[in-house]
Design a protein around this motif. Sequence first.
Motif, PDB file in Angstrom:
ATOM      1  N   ALA A 189       0.784  -1.347   0.102  1.00  8.77           N
ATOM      2  CA  ALA A 189       0.050  -0.025  -0.092  1.00  8.77           C
ATOM      3  C   ALA A 189       0.863   1.337   0.107  1.00  8.77           C
ATOM      4  O   ALA A 189       0.503   2.203  -0.563  1.00  8.77           O
ATOM      5  N   MET A 190       2.033   1.238   0.750  1.00 10.25           N
ATOM      6  CA  MET A 190       2.991   2.395   0.802  1.00 10.25           C
ATOM      7  C   MET A 190       3.480   2.591  -0.685  1.00 10.25           C
ATOM      8  O   MET A 190       3.763   3.732  -0.997  1.00 10.25           O
ATOM      9  N   LEU A 191       3.687   1.511  -1.310  1.00 14.91           N
ATOM     10  CA  LEU A 191       4.585   1.758  -2.713  1.00 14.91           C
ATOM     11  C   LEU A 191       3.599   1.913  -3.745  1.00 14.91           C
ATOM     12  O   LEU A 191       4.078   2.341  -4.906  1.00 14.91           O
ATOM     13  N   ARG A 192       2.475   2.045  -3.474  1.00 13.41           N
ATOM     14  CA  ARG A 192       1.389   2.294  -4.635  1.00 13.41           C
ATOM     15  C   ARG A 192       1.631   3.803  -5.142  1.00 13.41           C
ATOM     16  O   ARG A 192       1.359   4.779  -4.235  1.00 13.41           O
ATOM     17  N   GLY A 212      22.212   5.265  -7.950  1.00 14.81           N
ATOM     18  CA  GLY A 212      23.456   5.733  -7.134  1.00 14.81           C
ATOM     19  C   GLY A 212      23.981   4.750  -6.052  1.00 14.81           C
ATOM     20  O   GLY A 212      23.909   3.541  -6.475  1.00 14.81           O
ATOM     21  N   ARG A 213      23.687   5.242  -4.928  1.00 12.54           N
ATOM     22  CA  ARG A 213      24.153   4.587  -3.817  1.00 12.54           C
ATOM     23  C   ARG A 213      22.784   3.864  -3.157  1.00 12.54           C
ATOM     24  O   ARG A 213      22.905   3.041  -2.141  1.00 12.54           O
ATOM     25  N   GLN A 214      21.426   4.259  -3.746  1.00 10.42           N
ATOM     26  CA  GLN A 214      20.311   3.767  -3.141  1.00 10.42           C
ATOM     27  C   GLN A 214      19.550   2.738  -3.958  1.00 10.42           C
ATOM     28  O   GLN A 214      19.500   2.769  -5.119  1.00 10.42           O
ATOM     29  N   ARG A 215      18.746   1.987  -3.431  1.00  7.84           N
ATOM     30  CA  ARG A 215      18.106   0.906  -4.050  1.00  7.84           C
ATOM     31  C   ARG A 215      16.511   1.443  -3.572  1.00  7.84           C
ATOM     32  O   ARG A 215      16.066   1.399  -2.464  1.00  7.84           O
ATOM     33  N   PHE A 216      15.521   1.645  -4.738  1.00 10.83           N
ATOM     34  CA  PHE A 216      14.408   2.009  -4.725  1.00 10.83           C
ATOM     35  C   PHE A 216      13.399   1.150  -5.101  1.00 10.83           C
ATOM     36  O   PHE A 216      13.486   0.288  -6.033  1.00 10.83           O
ATOM     37  N   TYR A 217      12.454   0.880  -4.382  1.00 16.68           N
ATOM     38  CA  TYR A 217      11.175  -0.341  -4.388  1.00 16.68           C
ATOM     39  C   TYR A 217      10.112   0.407  -5.276  1.00 16.68           C
ATOM     40  O   TYR A 217       9.428   1.357  -4.462  1.00 16.68           O
ATOM     41  N   THR A 218       9.524  -0.096  -6.067  1.00 21.73           N
ATOM     42  CA  THR A 218       8.209   0.083  -6.483  1.00 21.73           C
ATOM     43  C   THR A 218       7.403  -1.130  -6.662  1.00 21.73           C
ATOM     44  O   THR A 218       7.901  -2.171  -6.855  1.00 21.73           O
ATOM     45  N   LEU A 219       5.907  -0.663  -6.607  1.00 24.16           N
ATOM     46  CA  LEU A 219       4.782  -1.795  -6.762  1.00 24.16           C
ATOM     47  C   LEU A 219       4.513  -2.233  -8.197  1.00 24.16           C
ATOM     48  O   LEU A 219       4.908  -1.417  -9.212  1.00 24.16           O
ATOM     49  N   ASP A 220       4.756  -3.657  -8.472  1.00 26.54           N
ATOM     50  CA  ASP A 220       4.120  -3.973  -9.658  1.00 26.54           C
ATOM     51  C   ASP A 220       3.175  -4.829  -9.756  1.00 26.54           C
ATOM     52  O   ASP A 220       3.086  -6.145  -9.208  1.00 26.54           O
ATOM     53  N   PRO A 221       1.980  -4.130  -9.738  1.00 25.89           N
ATOM     54  CA  PRO A 221       0.839  -5.234  -9.578  1.00 25.89           C
ATOM     55  C   PRO A 221       0.369  -6.070 -10.458  1.00 25.89           C
ATOM     56  O   PRO A 221      -0.778  -6.783 -10.215  1.00 25.89           O
ATOM     57  N   ALA A 222       0.868  -6.342 -11.777  1.00 25.72           N
ATOM     58  CA  ALA A 222       0.797  -7.268 -12.532  1.00 25.72           C
ATOM     59  C   ALA A 222       0.265  -8.724 -12.094  1.00 25.72           C
ATOM     60  O   ALA A 222      -0.224  -9.222 -12.625  1.00 25.72           O
ATOM     61  N   GLU A 247      10.647 -11.377  -4.812  1.00 23.33           N
ATOM     62  CA  GLU A 247      10.590 -12.893  -5.218  1.00 23.33           C
ATOM     63  C   GLU A 247       9.236 -13.144  -5.831  1.00 23.33           C
ATOM     64  O   GLU A 247       9.301 -14.010  -6.860  1.00 23.33           O
ATOM     65  N   SER A 248       8.230 -12.613  -5.561  1.00 22.53           N
ATOM     66  CA  SER A 248       6.917 -13.207  -5.863  1.00 22.53           C
ATOM     67  C   SER A 248       6.701 -12.131  -7.079  1.00 22.53           C
ATOM     68  O   SER A 248       5.444 -12.416  -7.505  1.00 22.53           O
ATOM     69  N   GLY A 249       7.374 -11.113  -7.359  1.00 20.96           N
ATOM     70  CA  GLY A 249       7.030 -10.441  -8.414  1.00 20.96           C
ATOM     71  C   GLY A 249       6.366  -9.037  -8.186  1.00 20.96           C
ATOM     72  O   GLY A 249       6.106  -8.271  -9.134  1.00 20.96           O
ATOM     73  N   LEU A 250       5.817  -8.910  -6.887  1.00 16.58           N
ATOM     74  CA  LEU A 250       4.970  -7.757  -6.568  1.00 16.58           C
ATOM     75  C   LEU A 250       5.794  -6.220  -6.291  1.00 16.58           C
ATOM     76  O   LEU A 250       5.103  -5.360  -6.495  1.00 16.58           O
ATOM     77  N   VAL A 251       7.002  -6.613  -6.219  1.00 19.43           N
ATOM     78  CA  VAL A 251       7.920  -5.277  -6.118  1.00 19.43           C
ATOM     79  C   VAL A 251       9.071  -5.449  -6.843  1.00 19.43           C
ATOM     80  O   VAL A 251       9.816  -6.376  -6.934  1.00 19.43           O
ATOM     81  N   ARG A 252       9.377  -4.224  -7.512  1.00 19.14           N
ATOM     82  CA  ARG A 252      10.831  -4.310  -8.274  1.00 19.14           C
ATOM     83  C   ARG A 252      11.566  -3.218  -7.481  1.00 19.14           C
ATOM     84  O   ARG A 252      11.085  -2.246  -6.941  1.00 19.14           O
TER      85      ARG A 252
END
Length: 147
Positions: free
Chosen positions: A18-21, A60-70, A50-55
């Motif tokens: 929900a936060m990543l939406r 740079g030096r940070q990793r950003f997470y985004t929602l993949d609702p597919a 691993e479930s494919g819900l988040v990419r």
Amino acid sequence: MDDVTDAIADPVRREILAMLRGTSLTVNEIARRFTISRPAISRHLRVLRESGLVRDEVRGRQRFYTLDPAPLAELADWIGRISAPAGWEHRLDALETEVRRTRRERAGGARVDRTRADEGRAGQDGAALRTARGRTAHPHERREDTA
């Protein structure tokens, strides 16, 4: 689909989704919103990835997470098939509706017919004849005259 259902079974992971939406967040931004440790958040993110819900995307030096609702589409389709009435159930529902409508129409028509018949009987009852034996004869009854 099992990976997706396992991933969303945990309330923390559902909250992360929900936060990543509609936005991208770092693990630290996500972890700040929870009382659990950052390593625990990282484990939750790994399950979601691993479930494919988040990419994740390294910038740079940070990793950003985004929602993949597919991956949720397959689950939503399955839920839709399970929760929708089967073809014959839908037809039976339609038949039940039609039967109730027909009964209502017939009951309304029967009430009108019964009212008319009652009005006709009232006139006939007034014209009832007394027989020689003292009983009231209905106009449709055959009378015997004893005079």
